[in-house]
Design a protein around this motif. Structure first.
Motif, PDB file in Angstrom:
ATOM      1  N   TRP A  20       0.686  -1.284   0.218  1.00 16.76           N
ATOM      2  CA  TRP A  20      -0.084  -0.065   0.069  1.00 16.76           C
ATOM      3  C   TRP A  20       0.928   1.239   0.037  1.00 16.76           C
ATOM      4  CZ3 TRP A  20      -4.413  -0.321  -1.954  1.00 16.76           C
ATOM      5  CH2 TRP A  20      -5.281  -1.328  -1.731  1.00 16.76           C
ATOM      6  N   MET A  21       2.070   1.208   0.712  1.00 17.98           N
ATOM      7  CA  MET A  21       2.932   2.424   0.442  1.00 17.98           C
ATOM      8  C   MET A  21       3.437   2.640  -0.805  1.00 17.98           C
ATOM      9  SD  MET A  21       5.152   2.366   4.019  1.00 17.98           S
ATOM     10  CE  MET A  21       4.102   2.541   5.801  1.00 17.98           C
ATOM     11  N   ALA A  22       3.528   1.371  -1.494  1.00 20.23           N
ATOM     12  CA  ALA A  22       4.157   1.541  -2.935  1.00 20.23           C
ATOM     13  C   ALA A  22       2.821   2.061  -3.700  1.00 20.23           C
ATOM     14  CB  ALA A  22       4.302   0.062  -3.489  1.00 20.23           C
ATOM     15  N   VAL A  23       1.670   1.867  -3.473  1.00 25.68           N
ATOM     16  CA  VAL A  23       0.526   2.562  -4.223  1.00 25.68           C
ATOM     17  C   VAL A  23       0.695   4.029  -4.007  1.00 25.68           C
ATOM     18  CG1 VAL A  23      -1.927   2.985  -4.063  1.00 25.68           C
ATOM     19  CG2 VAL A  23      -0.974   0.464  -4.053  1.00 25.68           C
ATOM     20  N   PHE A  24       0.989   4.571  -2.796  1.00 26.04           N
ATOM     21  CA  PHE A  24       1.069   5.928  -2.455  1.00 26.04           C
ATOM     22  C   PHE A  24       2.249   6.410  -3.307  1.00 26.04           C
ATOM     23  CE2 PHE A  24      -0.700   4.528   1.804  1.00 26.04           C
ATOM     24  CZ  PHE A  24      -2.023   4.518   1.392  1.00 26.04           C
ATOM     25  N   MET A  25       3.147   5.881  -3.328  1.00 24.81           N
ATOM     26  CA  MET A  25       4.500   6.383  -4.005  1.00 24.81           C
ATOM     27  C   MET A  25       3.983   6.669  -5.636  1.00 24.81           C
ATOM     28  SD  MET A  25       7.516   4.276  -2.317  1.00 24.81           S
ATOM     29  CE  MET A  25       8.645   4.917  -3.351  1.00 24.81           C
ATOM     30  N   ASN A  26       3.407   5.299  -6.154  1.00 23.99           N
ATOM     31  CA  ASN A  26       2.832   5.387  -7.469  1.00 23.99           C
ATOM     32  C   ASN A  26       2.028   6.607  -7.836  1.00 23.99           C
ATOM     33  OD1 ASN A  26       4.419   3.187  -8.249  1.00 23.99           O
ATOM     34  ND2 ASN A  26       3.025   1.705  -7.683  1.00 23.99           N
ATOM     35  N   LEU A  27       1.142   6.990  -6.948  1.00 18.40           N
ATOM     36  CA  LEU A  27       0.133   8.010  -7.080  1.00 18.40           C
ATOM     37  C   LEU A  27       1.173   9.482  -7.202  1.00 18.40           C
ATOM     38  CD1 LEU A  27      -2.746   6.798  -4.802  1.00 18.40           C
ATOM     39  CD2 LEU A  27      -2.701   6.641  -7.184  1.00 18.40           C
ATOM     40  N   PHE A  28       1.797   9.597  -6.589  1.00 22.69           N
ATOM     41  CA  PHE A  28       2.670  10.557  -6.353  1.00 22.69           C
ATOM     42  C   PHE A  28       3.392  10.754  -7.620  1.00 22.69           C
ATOM     43  CE2 PHE A  28       7.052  12.701  -6.115  1.00 22.69           C
ATOM     44  CZ  PHE A  28       6.755  13.866  -5.403  1.00 22.69           C
ATOM     45  N   THR A  29       3.862   9.613  -8.330  1.00 31.16           N
ATOM     46  CA  THR A  29       4.669   9.527  -9.495  1.00 31.16           C
ATOM     47  C   THR A  29       3.604  10.047 -10.632  1.00 31.16           C
ATOM     48  OG1 THR A  29       5.701   7.576  -8.947  1.00 31.16           O
ATOM     49  CG2 THR A  29       5.869   8.150 -11.300  1.00 31.16           C
ATOM     50  N   ASN A  30       2.436   9.610 -10.604  1.00 32.27           N
ATOM     51  CA  ASN A  30       1.418  10.344 -11.542  1.00 32.27           C
ATOM     52  C   ASN A  30       1.309  11.823 -11.448  1.00 32.27           C
ATOM     53  OD1 ASN A  30      -0.721   8.269 -12.884  1.00 32.27           O
ATOM     54  ND2 ASN A  30      -0.077   7.388 -11.053  1.00 32.27           N
ATOM     55  N   VAL A  31       1.446  12.517 -10.325  1.00 34.19           N
ATOM     56  CA  VAL A  31       1.542  14.129 -10.099  1.00 34.19           C
ATOM     57  C   VAL A  31       2.783  14.631 -10.889  1.00 34.19           C
ATOM     58  CG1 VAL A  31       1.449  15.951  -8.395  1.00 34.19           C
ATOM     59  CG2 VAL A  31       0.041  13.767  -7.903  1.00 34.19           C
ATOM     60  N   ALA A  32       3.705  13.913 -10.548  1.00 38.65           N
ATOM     61  CA  ALA A  32       5.204  14.345 -11.174  1.00 38.65           C
ATOM     62  C   ALA A  32       5.002  14.308 -12.680  1.00 38.65           C
ATOM     63  CB  ALA A  32       6.221  13.429 -10.661  1.00 38.65           C
ATOM     64  N   THR A  33       4.626  13.209 -13.144  1.00 42.93           N
ATOM     65  CA  THR A  33       4.381  13.117 -14.645  1.00 42.93           C
ATOM     66  C   THR A  33       3.562  14.175 -15.201  1.00 42.93           C
ATOM     67  OG1 THR A  33       4.696  10.768 -14.443  1.00 42.93           O
ATOM     68  CG2 THR A  33       3.723  11.342 -16.586  1.00 42.93           C
ATOM     69  N   LEU A  34       2.550  14.299 -14.737  1.00 41.51           N
ATOM     70  CA  LEU A  34       1.592  15.605 -15.107  1.00 41.51           C
ATOM     71  C   LEU A  34       2.260  16.902 -15.195  1.00 41.51           C
ATOM     72  CD1 LEU A  34      -1.586  16.441 -15.839  1.00 41.51           C
ATOM     73  CD2 LEU A  34      -1.868  16.705 -13.591  1.00 41.51           C
ATOM     74  N   PHE A  35       2.828  17.284 -14.113  1.00 40.51           N
ATOM     75  CA  PHE A  35       4.044  18.427 -14.284  1.00 40.51           C
ATOM     76  C   PHE A  35       4.641  18.379 -15.451  1.00 40.51           C
ATOM     77  CE2 PHE A  35       7.951  20.382 -13.237  1.00 40.51           C
ATOM     78  CZ  PHE A  35       7.584  21.570 -12.881  1.00 40.51           C
ATOM     79  N   PHE A  36       5.531  17.168 -15.470  1.00 40.97           N
ATOM     80  CA  PHE A  36       6.479  17.128 -16.629  1.00 40.97           C
ATOM     81  C   PHE A  36       5.643  17.185 -18.051  1.00 40.97           C
ATOM     82  CE2 PHE A  36       9.012  14.546 -19.706  1.00 40.97           C
ATOM     83  CZ  PHE A  36      10.174  15.231 -19.662  1.00 40.97           C
ATOM     84  N   TRP A  37       4.514  16.531 -18.119  1.00 44.15           N
ATOM     85  CA  TRP A  37       3.924  16.933 -19.321  1.00 44.15           C
ATOM     86  C   TRP A  37       3.601  18.410 -19.747  1.00 44.15           C
ATOM     87  CZ3 TRP A  37      -1.037  18.906 -19.886  1.00 44.15           C
ATOM     88  CH2 TRP A  37      -1.679  18.857 -21.109  1.00 44.15           C
ATOM     89  N   TRP A  38       3.089  18.847 -18.636  1.00 44.47           N
ATOM     90  CA  TRP A  38       2.754  20.598 -18.793  1.00 44.47           C
ATOM     91  C   TRP A  38       4.261  21.171 -18.976  1.00 44.47           C
ATOM     92  CZ3 TRP A  38       5.293  24.290 -15.985  1.00 44.47           C
ATOM     93  CH2 TRP A  38       4.757  25.749 -16.198  1.00 44.47           C
ATOM     94  N   PHE A  39       5.317  20.984 -18.481  1.00 42.72           N
ATOM     95  CA  PHE A  39       6.663  21.574 -18.712  1.00 42.72           C
ATOM     96  C   PHE A  39       7.084  21.261 -20.208  1.00 42.72           C
ATOM     97  CE2 PHE A  39      11.325  21.113 -18.860  1.00 42.72           C
ATOM     98  CZ  PHE A  39      11.699  22.354 -18.397  1.00 42.72           C
ATOM     99  N   THR A  40       6.848  20.086 -20.710  1.00 45.75           N
ATOM    100  CA  THR A  40       7.508  19.741 -22.096  1.00 45.75           C
ATOM    101  C   THR A  40       6.537  20.652 -23.194  1.00 45.75           C
ATOM    102  OG1 THR A  40       5.705  17.971 -22.341  1.00 45.75           O
ATOM    103  CG2 THR A  40       8.248  17.702 -21.902  1.00 45.75           C
ATOM    104  N   ARG A  41       5.229  20.783 -22.972  1.00 43.99           N
ATOM    105  CA  ARG A  41       4.326  21.541 -23.679  1.00 43.99           C
ATOM    106  C   ARG A  41       4.818  22.957 -23.685  1.00 43.99           C
ATOM    107  NH1 ARG A  41      -0.161  19.341 -25.571  1.00 43.99           N
ATOM    108  NH2 ARG A  41      -1.646  21.061 -25.725  1.00 43.99           N
ATOM    109  N   TRP A  42       5.048  23.478 -22.237  1.00 40.49           N
ATOM    110  CA  TRP A  42       5.755  24.890 -22.345  1.00 40.49           C
ATOM    111  C   TRP A  42       6.764  25.244 -23.194  1.00 40.49           C
ATOM    112  CZ3 TRP A  42       9.930  27.295 -20.114  1.00 40.49           C
ATOM    113  CH2 TRP A  42       9.786  28.434 -19.736  1.00 40.49           C
ATOM    114  N   CYS A  43       7.518  24.132 -23.014  1.00 48.49           N
ATOM    115  CA  CYS A  43       9.200  24.297 -23.702  1.00 48.49           C
ATOM    116  C   CYS A  43       8.696  24.196 -25.224  1.00 48.49           C
ATOM    117  CB  CYS A  43       9.910  23.189 -23.342  1.00 48.49           C
ATOM    118  SG  CYS A  43      10.568  23.307 -21.704  1.00 48.49           S
ATOM    119  N   GLU A  44       7.917  23.597 -25.789  1.00 47.79           N
ATOM    120  CA  GLU A  44       7.522  23.571 -27.065  1.00 47.79           C
ATOM    121  C   GLU A  44       7.083  24.639 -27.768  1.00 47.79           C
ATOM    122  OE1 GLU A  44       4.687  20.306 -27.795  1.00 47.79           O
ATOM    123  OE2 GLU A  44       5.813  18.735 -27.563  1.00 47.79           O
ATOM    124  N   LYS A  45       6.517  25.628 -27.215  1.00 44.76           N
ATOM    125  CA  LYS A  45       6.025  26.787 -27.542  1.00 44.76           C
ATOM    126  C   LYS A  45       7.048  27.881 -27.595  1.00 44.76           C
ATOM    127  CE  LYS A  45       1.466  25.992 -25.409  1.00 44.76           C
ATOM    128  NZ  LYS A  45       0.419  26.528 -24.470  1.00 44.76           N
TER     129      LYS A  45
END
Length: 513
Positions: free
Chosen positions: A202-227
């Motif tokens: 279950w602790m691994a699950v919480f870590m995986n959920l945090f990874t989703n948040v980090a990936t969402l930020f990275f997705w936004w960051f790459t789109r910002w760089c593209e522009k």
């Protein structure tokens, strides 16, 4: 392979945790946030579910089976649509707003599926269900397939060979080692102090959920760089680096140079050796050192992950100095020495030396293999496909070796007297291939440029372009195309062999009853 199969205290079942070095290099997130390795999770439940070595091999192999089935397709689609960018299979253009339709980026939905699988695996540990756990592993593997290629495709579109690719890659791998070490060394502590090994999941699950948040930020960051920024070019060859292509590049994928296939062959032997040794290292430490699971877990963790400080230095060395083929040969020789000590030095001192040498040798492998794959390819635009081929080769070999090793150990009363010979054979293959590549580097620049560092590569970039032209147009061009096609077909047969091994283990009632 099955840790603590005869222990009286099943709460110590979180004995062995490992990272598949193919995948090793294969499963980390692009922000340095690495999901807890799947092997760490499934190994912790082995004793609780009364799983023998072959059953554990099948459990561990379920992830690899899904990857071999889908990874090639994932590589092709990642080349076409990009790693962090959004795409639609219907051809709808990307949108600028954060709508459900635009949230189809490989990293985003891949991590979401991975987290769903983690939740199901954690739930399986609550009800102590072996079959339920296999289902969760399969779902988690679908998510891992989506993200595994994308992360390094992103790196390849930002950093050319000898200009930051190896350094960035090594830094990410080093961060992953830190996370893996923390996860492995604390798994037993979590299970013991909280009274239920399910808490580790279950602790691994919480870590995986945090990874989703980090990936969402990275997705936004790459789109910002593209522009705001233009693309990157290789300073040596002038090639424009891309994250996505305008069309599927199947033809280029089927015309990869023979240098690429030699690197993949080295990876086949080296990665399978590292994978099988790391999987069994905790139980090996228990048997050889006569210690309990907690101490054995610490020793095996140190041998596998304490090289985190060394990995970034390897990346910087490769970027600046080069000598990729030499590093691969040294890696193979170190692995062979470590496996030989494990096989023919079954004393405390011999096993300790094996662990120490393995710690150094295994730290060399992932960075130099992935960087050499990138450097050996004529077209960066199909790096996703090339890297997917490498993963397919490694996972297929892991399927075969994992089942074979599990059966050998079960028939040998779970000892390491016979199975270690398999380790030595695999490591010997890596040494032979590495030596062949070093020798060929003195003969032709077709593979010799893998030895070049940053300065020499930029000065002689015209030679790389000339060799590329020669490979495609000279009298050997037809032979080169046929050789590449034959190698690709061989990969398909290796995948089928991996599937056969998986279904053999799955259907063998003698071991799965």
């Amino acid at each position: 392979m099955n840790p603590l199969s005869n222990e009286k205290h099943p709460e110590h079942g979180l004995a062995d945790v490992s990272v598949a070095v193919d995948s090793s290099d294969d499963g980390a997130d692009e922000n340095g946030k690495r999901p807890v390795p799947l092997k760490m999770k499934i190994l912790s439940v082995v004793v609780e579910l009364k799983i023998n070595n072959t059953q554990f091999a099948v459990l561990d192999s379920s992830e690899n089976f899904i990857k071999t089935a889908l990874i090639l397709l994932s590589g092709i689609l990642t080349d076409r649509y990009g790693g962090a960018s959004t795409y639609s299979f219907t051809g709808v253009p990307r949108r600028q707003s954060l709508t459900p339709d635009s949230l189809q980026g490989t990293m985003l939905w891949g991590n979401a599926i991975f987290s769903l699988g983690a939740i199901l695996i954690a739930a399986a540990t609550q009800v102590r269900s072996y079959k339920f756990m296999i289902g969760g592993i399969v779902i988690q593997a679908f998510g891992d397939v989506a993200t595994q290629v994308a992360q390094y495709k992103i790196f390849s579109s930002w950093f050319p060979p000898s200009s930051g690719f190896a350094s960035t890659l090594a830094f990410e791998l080093g961060i992953g080692k830190i996370g893996s070490f923390v996860g492995k060394s604390t798994a037993n502590i979590i299970a013991k102090n909280l009274g239920n090994f399910s808490w580790a999941y279950w602790m691994a699950v919480f870590m995986n959920l945090f990874t989703n948040v980090a990936t969402l930020f990275f997705w936004w960051f790459t789109r910002w760089c593209e522009k705001r920024y233009s693309g990157t070019r290789d300073p040596a060859t002038g090639e424009k680096l891309t994250e996505s292509n305008k069309k599927l590049e199947i033809r280029k994928m089927l015309r990869l140079p023979w240098t690429f296939w030699l690197v993949c062959l080295f990876s086949l032997f080296q990665t399978s050796t590292a994978g099988i040794f790391s999987t069994n290292s905790t139980e090996l430490a228990q048997q050889r050192f006569k210690i309990d699971a907690v101490k054995a877990g610490w020793y095996s963790s140190m041998s596998q992950y304490l090289g985190f400080f060394f990995v970034p230095l390897v990346g910087i060395f490769i970027d600046v100095v080069g000598q990729r083929l030499t590093v691969m040969l040294v890696c193979g020789m170190g692995m062979l020495l470590a496996m030989s000590l494990a096989a023919w030095g079954p004393t405390v001192a011999g096993t300790a030396a094996s662990f120490g040498i393995y710690a150094v040798a295994s730290s060399l492998g992932p960075t130099v293999i992935i960087d050499s794959i990138r450097t050996s390819m004529w077209y960066q635009e199909v790096f996703g496909s090339g890297y997917a081929i490498k993963i397919a080769i490694n996972n297929s070999m892991t399927l075969i070796v994992g089942i074979v090793a599990g059966v050998i150990q079960d028939r040998d009363n779970n000892s390491y007297n016979n199975v270690v010979v398999l380790y030595v054979a695999l490591a010997s293959g890596a040494v032979v291939v590495g030596a062949i590549m070093v020798c060929l580097a003195f003969w032709t620049d077709m593979i010799g440029f893998l030895q070049w560092g940053r300065k020499k590569r930029i000065q002689k970039g015209h030679i790389i372009n000339a060799k590329k032209e020669e490979f495609e147009t000279n009298s050997y061009a037809q032979f080169n195309r046929r050789l590449s096609l034959v190698n690709f077909v061989a990969v398909v047969f290796l995948i089928l062999g991996g599937w056969a091994a998986y279904f053999y283990g799955l259907g063998n009632k003698k071991y799965l009853s």
